[in-house]
Design an enzyme around this catalytic site. Structure first.
Site, PDB file in Angstrom:
ATOM      1  N   TYR A  14      54.653  31.399  -7.835  1.00 51.97           N
ATOM      2  CA  TYR A  14      55.452  30.127  -7.934  1.00 51.97           C
ATOM      3  C   TYR A  14      55.104  29.618  -8.722  1.00 51.97           C
ATOM      4  O   TYR A  14      55.382  27.927  -8.987  1.00 51.97           O
ATOM      5  CB  TYR A  14      55.064  29.274  -6.892  1.00 51.97           C
ATOM      6  CG  TYR A  14      54.954  30.157  -5.418  1.00 51.97           C
ATOM      7  CD1 TYR A  14      55.816  30.671  -4.140  1.00 51.97           C
ATOM      8  CD2 TYR A  14      53.677  30.607  -4.803  1.00 51.97           C
ATOM      9  CE1 TYR A  14      56.049  31.518  -3.124  1.00 51.97           C
ATOM     10  CE2 TYR A  14      53.262  31.169  -3.231  1.00 51.97           C
ATOM     11  CZ  TYR A  14      54.200  30.766  -2.379  1.00 51.97           C
ATOM     12  OH  TYR A  14      54.268  32.056  -1.456  1.00 51.97           O
TER      13      TYR A  14
ATOM     14  N   GLU B 152      51.862  20.900  12.270  1.00 50.67           N
ATOM     15  CA  GLU B 152      50.970  22.991  11.478  1.00 50.67           C
ATOM     16  C   GLU B 152      50.404  22.527  10.332  1.00 50.67           C
ATOM     17  O   GLU B 152      51.488  23.005   9.151  1.00 50.67           O
ATOM     18  CB  GLU B 152      52.620  23.735  12.108  1.00 50.67           C
ATOM     19  CG  GLU B 152      52.611  23.580  13.194  1.00 50.67           C
ATOM     20  CD  GLU B 152      54.719  24.194  13.242  1.00 50.67           C
ATOM     21  OE1 GLU B 152      54.980  24.756  12.336  1.00 50.67           O
ATOM     22  OE2 GLU B 152      55.034  24.299  14.431  1.00 50.67           O
ATOM     23  N   PRO B 153      49.753  21.867  10.247  1.00 54.26           N
ATOM     24  CA  PRO B 153      49.491  21.258   8.615  1.00 54.26           C
ATOM     25  C   PRO B 153      48.017  22.488   8.152  1.00 54.26           C
ATOM     26  O   PRO B 153      47.124  23.384   9.153  1.00 54.26           O
ATOM     27  CB  PRO B 153      48.162  19.829   8.907  1.00 54.26           C
ATOM     28  CG  PRO B 153      47.930  19.964  10.539  1.00 54.26           C
ATOM     29  CD  PRO B 153      48.964  20.839  10.703  1.00 54.26           C
ATOM     30  N   GLY B 154      48.499  22.919   7.003  1.00 51.12           N
ATOM     31  CA  GLY B 154      47.839  24.579   7.035  1.00 51.12           C
ATOM     32  C   GLY B 154      47.105  23.987   5.326  1.00 51.12           C
ATOM     33  O   GLY B 154      45.810  23.312   5.047  1.00 51.12           O
TER      34      GLY B 154
ATOM     35  N   CYS C 255      47.476  44.862 -15.068  1.00 54.81           N
ATOM     36  CA  CYS C 255      49.065  45.082 -16.412  1.00 54.81           C
ATOM     37  C   CYS C 255      50.141  45.222 -16.056  1.00 54.81           C
ATOM     38  O   CYS C 255      51.107  45.671 -15.723  1.00 54.81           O
ATOM     39  CB  CYS C 255      49.031  47.309 -16.807  1.00 54.81           C
ATOM     40  SG  CYS C 255      47.249  47.306 -16.962  1.00 54.81           S
ATOM     41  N   GLU C 256      49.734  43.699 -16.030  1.00 52.81           N
ATOM     42  CA  GLU C 256      51.141  43.161 -15.474  1.00 52.81           C
ATOM     43  C   GLU C 256      51.591  41.438 -16.407  1.00 52.81           C
ATOM     44  O   GLU C 256      50.807  40.989 -16.691  1.00 52.81           O
ATOM     45  CB  GLU C 256      51.864  42.645 -14.392  1.00 52.81           C
ATOM     46  CG  GLU C 256      51.839  43.805 -13.529  1.00 52.81           C
ATOM     47  CD  GLU C 256      53.078  43.645 -12.476  1.00 52.81           C
ATOM     48  OE1 GLU C 256      53.720  42.299 -12.648  1.00 52.81           O
ATOM     49  OE2 GLU C 256      52.840  43.915 -11.461  1.00 52.81           O
TER      50      GLU C 256
ATOM     51  N   GLY D 238      53.383  20.652   6.249  1.00 54.04           N
ATOM     52  CA  GLY D 238      54.181  20.471   4.614  1.00 54.04           C
ATOM     53  C   GLY D 238      53.533  19.587   3.401  1.00 54.04           C
ATOM     54  O   GLY D 238      53.958  19.975   2.802  1.00 54.04           O
TER      55      GLY D 238
ATOM     56  N   TYR E  94      46.378  29.576   1.343  1.00 53.91           N
ATOM     57  CA  TYR E  94      47.041  31.109   0.749  1.00 53.91           C
ATOM     58  C   TYR E  94      46.872  31.322  -0.305  1.00 53.91           C
ATOM     59  O   TYR E  94      47.474  31.644  -1.778  1.00 53.91           O
ATOM     60  CB  TYR E  94      48.699  29.735   0.396  1.00 53.91           C
ATOM     61  CG  TYR E  94      49.142  29.632   1.335  1.00 53.91           C
ATOM     62  CD1 TYR E  94      49.963  29.983   2.142  1.00 53.91           C
ATOM     63  CD2 TYR E  94      49.192  28.168   1.351  1.00 53.91           C
ATOM     64  CE1 TYR E  94      50.732  29.719   3.358  1.00 53.91           C
ATOM     65  CE2 TYR E  94      50.221  26.756   2.350  1.00 53.91           C
ATOM     66  CZ  TYR E  94      50.314  27.962   3.227  1.00 53.91           C
ATOM     67  OH  TYR E  94      50.405  27.194   4.692  1.00 53.91           O
TER      68      TYR E  94
ATOM     69  N   ARG F 200      49.417  32.778  -6.337  1.00 53.17           N
ATOM     70  CA  ARG F 200      50.124  31.388  -7.150  1.00 53.17           C
ATOM     71  C   ARG F 200      50.769  31.228  -7.850  1.00 53.17           C
ATOM     72  O   ARG F 200      52.291  31.100  -8.151  1.00 53.17           O
ATOM     73  CB  ARG F 200      49.379  30.580  -6.178  1.00 53.17           C
ATOM     74  CG  ARG F 200      48.931  30.744  -4.710  1.00 53.17           C
ATOM     75  CD  ARG F 200      48.344  29.036  -3.670  1.00 53.17           C
ATOM     76  NE  ARG F 200      50.160  28.276  -3.593  1.00 53.17           N
ATOM     77  CZ  ARG F 200      50.126  27.134  -4.245  1.00 53.17           C
ATOM     78  NH1 ARG F 200      49.694  27.610  -5.612  1.00 53.17           N
ATOM     79  NH2 ARG F 200      50.957  26.734  -3.848  1.00 53.17           N
TER      80      ARG F 200
HETATM   81  N1  LLP Z   1      54.299  25.416   9.565  1.00 56.61           N
HETATM   82  C1  LLP Z   1      55.481  26.559   9.920  1.00 56.61           C
HETATM   83  C2  LLP Z   1      56.199  27.060  10.309  1.00 56.61           C
HETATM   84  C3  LLP Z   1      55.077  27.401   8.709  1.00 56.61           C
HETATM   85  O1  LLP Z   1      56.437  28.161   8.069  1.00 56.61           O
HETATM   86  C4  LLP Z   1      54.010  26.901   7.596  1.00 56.61           C
HETATM   87  C5  LLP Z   1      54.091  27.703   6.234  1.00 56.61           C
HETATM   88  C6  LLP Z   1      53.516  25.600   7.825  1.00 56.61           C
HETATM   89  C7  LLP Z   1      53.523  25.109   9.009  1.00 56.61           C
HETATM   90  C8  LLP Z   1      52.268  25.115   6.856  1.00 56.61           C
HETATM   91  O2  LLP Z   1      52.714  24.346   5.763  1.00 56.61           O
HETATM   92  P1  LLP Z   1      52.176  23.916   5.308  1.00 56.61           P
HETATM   93  O3  LLP Z   1      51.187  22.787   5.394  1.00 56.61           O
HETATM   94  O4  LLP Z   1      50.495  24.849   4.104  1.00 56.61           O
HETATM   95  O5  LLP Z   1      52.551  23.387   3.809  1.00 56.61           O
HETATM   96  N2  LLP Z   1      52.217  30.720   0.109  1.00 56.61           N
HETATM   97  C9  LLP Z   1      53.006  29.305  -0.243  1.00 56.61           C
HETATM   98  C10 LLP Z   1      53.305  28.775   1.087  1.00 56.61           C
HETATM   99  C11 LLP Z   1      54.179  29.040   2.355  1.00 56.61           C
HETATM  100  C12 LLP Z   1      53.822  28.617   2.912  1.00 56.61           C
HETATM  101  C13 LLP Z   1      54.557  28.797   4.202  1.00 56.61           C
HETATM  102  N3  LLP Z   1      55.178  27.993   5.974  1.00 56.61           N
HETATM  103  C14 LLP Z   1      52.132  28.797  -1.555  1.00 56.61           C
HETATM  104  O6  LLP Z   1      50.576  28.982  -2.066  1.00 56.61           O
HETATM  105  O7  LLP Z   1      52.231  27.532  -1.552  1.00 56.61           O
END
Ligand code: LLP
Length: 421
Positions: free
Chosen positions: A319, A276-278, A344-345, A240, A373, A315
């Site tokens: 969003y 769980e960093p993404g 075409c949107e 997050g 993402y 994105r």
């Molecule tokens: N853990 C869980 C259970 C999650 O659902 C997510 C993201 C993460 C970890 C990783 O979160 P992060 O560190 O990346 O914030 N498509 C959207 C973001 C969707 C996130 C979904 N879950 C965007 O482009 O902003």
């Protein structure tokens, strides 16, 4: 911090000119920087240095490219997966199963079986019916599944509504107020080994306060669960943490700030912490490189029509997300422009009235902070093939996902016999 810099007036990724990649692979194309990935893993780890053996499980959904996952596997990261497909990708990239955690509200019995066969570290359960199903599946295999419940702490993450997950009205987790009952029921299920608590309240968080509020609730729950006789050994604090997209906005909290807060709040917890960093790992490590097709006059500002579209980078359309748009070889002039794709949107708009480098037909532009993402949310709308991906490391680069030929799209469909005569 990333490794996309200007040298002699043109953008390079590490030591490779972006123009060289565009000329060789064509556009649009995603470009990732290994040095930036390494740097972000290092900075995140450093923020958590005071913790004893944390498990950092990269959220595969943010970028599941095999070369990106293999890079992160080499750096020792685990994986947070949300489907059988992500699990298999993580394993194929060399991430050991004992560093994999499986999240998501809709795991199927087949996916549970697959994860049990691989021997993953933990299932994060999101409902009581899911716990019952997993117990049955594990028993049928003569196993006990290691589980945590993801709790829904009813905390407002203060981010975009579509990526907020920790409010009671969201579909995620079990209600915090019912957690003791849910754990008691899970403890009675013979196919489960209840080992942890998990939480994840949303993505692109730019304030630590909601995270701290959620973690504080997790801490109180761990104490209550241990008093109730559960052997709680793990706490998964989710992902997050936000990244800077718009240079004119205040910087989000750094991994060091985040780590300091985590260490303070979790001090004395008798558990192994998991993360769980993404986005914070891959976001700034990628850019979407695109070429200007033409510039068209607009009522207020010119429309810069680029060859990337909402199907390549969803994105902004989904969003209203802000991505910095830079000319690869800036002329030095700046002016307001609307940057749009060919789909075409009206929603196929990357920016309206944006003050940016002046560009002309044929120029290259880079959409920054597109490593998370980005490619993974791409589609083929308007029959546009999926965007290719390139990984750079120093002066080397490789295509790590090729652009599929348009024939692959056409041949993917089939005509039923009653139509084929
Ligand atoms: N853990 C869980 C259970 C999650 O659902 C997510 C993201 C993460 C970890 C990783 O979160 P992060 O560190 O990346 O914030 N498509 C959207 C973001 C969707 C996130 C979904 N879950 C965007 O482009 O902003």
């Amino acid at each position: 911090m990333d490794h996309f810099d200007y040298v002699d007036g043109t953008m390079r990724v590490e030591q490779v000119p972006m123009a060289e990649i565009a000329d060789a692979v064509g556009t649009p194309v995603y470009v990732y920087s290994t040095a930036t990935l390494e740097r972000h893993v290092g900075v995140f780890r450093e923020g958590l240095a005071a913790l004893d053996n944390p498990l950092i499980a990269f959220a595969v959904k943010a970028n599941p490219n095999a070369a990106v996952l293999a890079t992160l596997a080499k750096l020792g990261l685990g994986a947070d997966v949300v489907s059988g497909g992500e699990l298999l990708r993580a394993v194929a990239a060399g991430i050991p199963a004992d560093r994999i955690v499986f999240s998501g509200v809709g795991k199927t019995a087949d996916e549970m079986r697959l994860a049990l066969e691989h021997g993953i570290f933990q299932f994060n359960l999101e409902s009581e019916p899911e716990a019952e199903m997993l117990s049955k599946v594990a028993l049928s295999m003569g196993m006990r599944a290691p589980v945590a419940y993801r709790i829904n702490p009813d905390v407002d993450a203060g981010t975009h509504a579509k990526i907020s997950t920790g409010k009671s009205e969201n579909k995620f987790g079990i209600p915090y107020d019912r957690a003791i009952e849910s754990y008691a029921a899970a403890g009675d299920l013979p196919g489960l080994d209840v080992q942890g608590v998990a939480v994840h309240i949303g993505s692109q968080l730019t304030d630590l306060a909601p995270l701290e509020a959620a973690f504080t609730k997790v801490g109180a729950l761990i104490t209550a669960l241990r008093e109730a006789g559960h052997d709680i050994r793990t706490a998964d604090l989710g992902g997050g943490l936000g990244v800077p997209y718009d240079p004119s906005q205040p910087l989000p909290p750094s991994p060091a700030d985040y780590g300091a807060m985590v260490c303070r709040v979790t001090q004395g917890w008798p558990v192994r912490l998991m993360f769980e960093p993404g986005r914070v790992i891959v976001g700034n490590a990628g850019a979407l490189l695109s070429r200007v097709v033409r510039v068209k006059q607009g009522a207020k500002a010119p429309f810069v029509i680029v060859d990337a579209a909402m199907n390549d980078l969803l994105r902004p359309s989904l969003y209203d997300a802000w991505h910095d748009i830079r000319a690869v070889a800036p002329s030095g002039k700046q002016a307001a422009a609307n940057v749009v794709g060919p789909v075409c949107e009206t929603g196929d708009t990357f920016a309206m009235g944006r003050d940016m480098d002046v560009v002309e037909a044929g120029d290259l532009v880079a959409f920054m902070t597109a490593g998370a993402y980005g490619a993974t949310m791409a589609g083929t709308y308007n029959s546009r093939p999926l965007t290719p991906e390139v990984l750079v490391s120093g002066d080397r680069w490789a295509v790590v996902r090729a652009r599929p030929p348009i024939e692959a799209l056409i041949e993917g469909d089939s005509i039923p016999d009653w139509l084929a005569d």
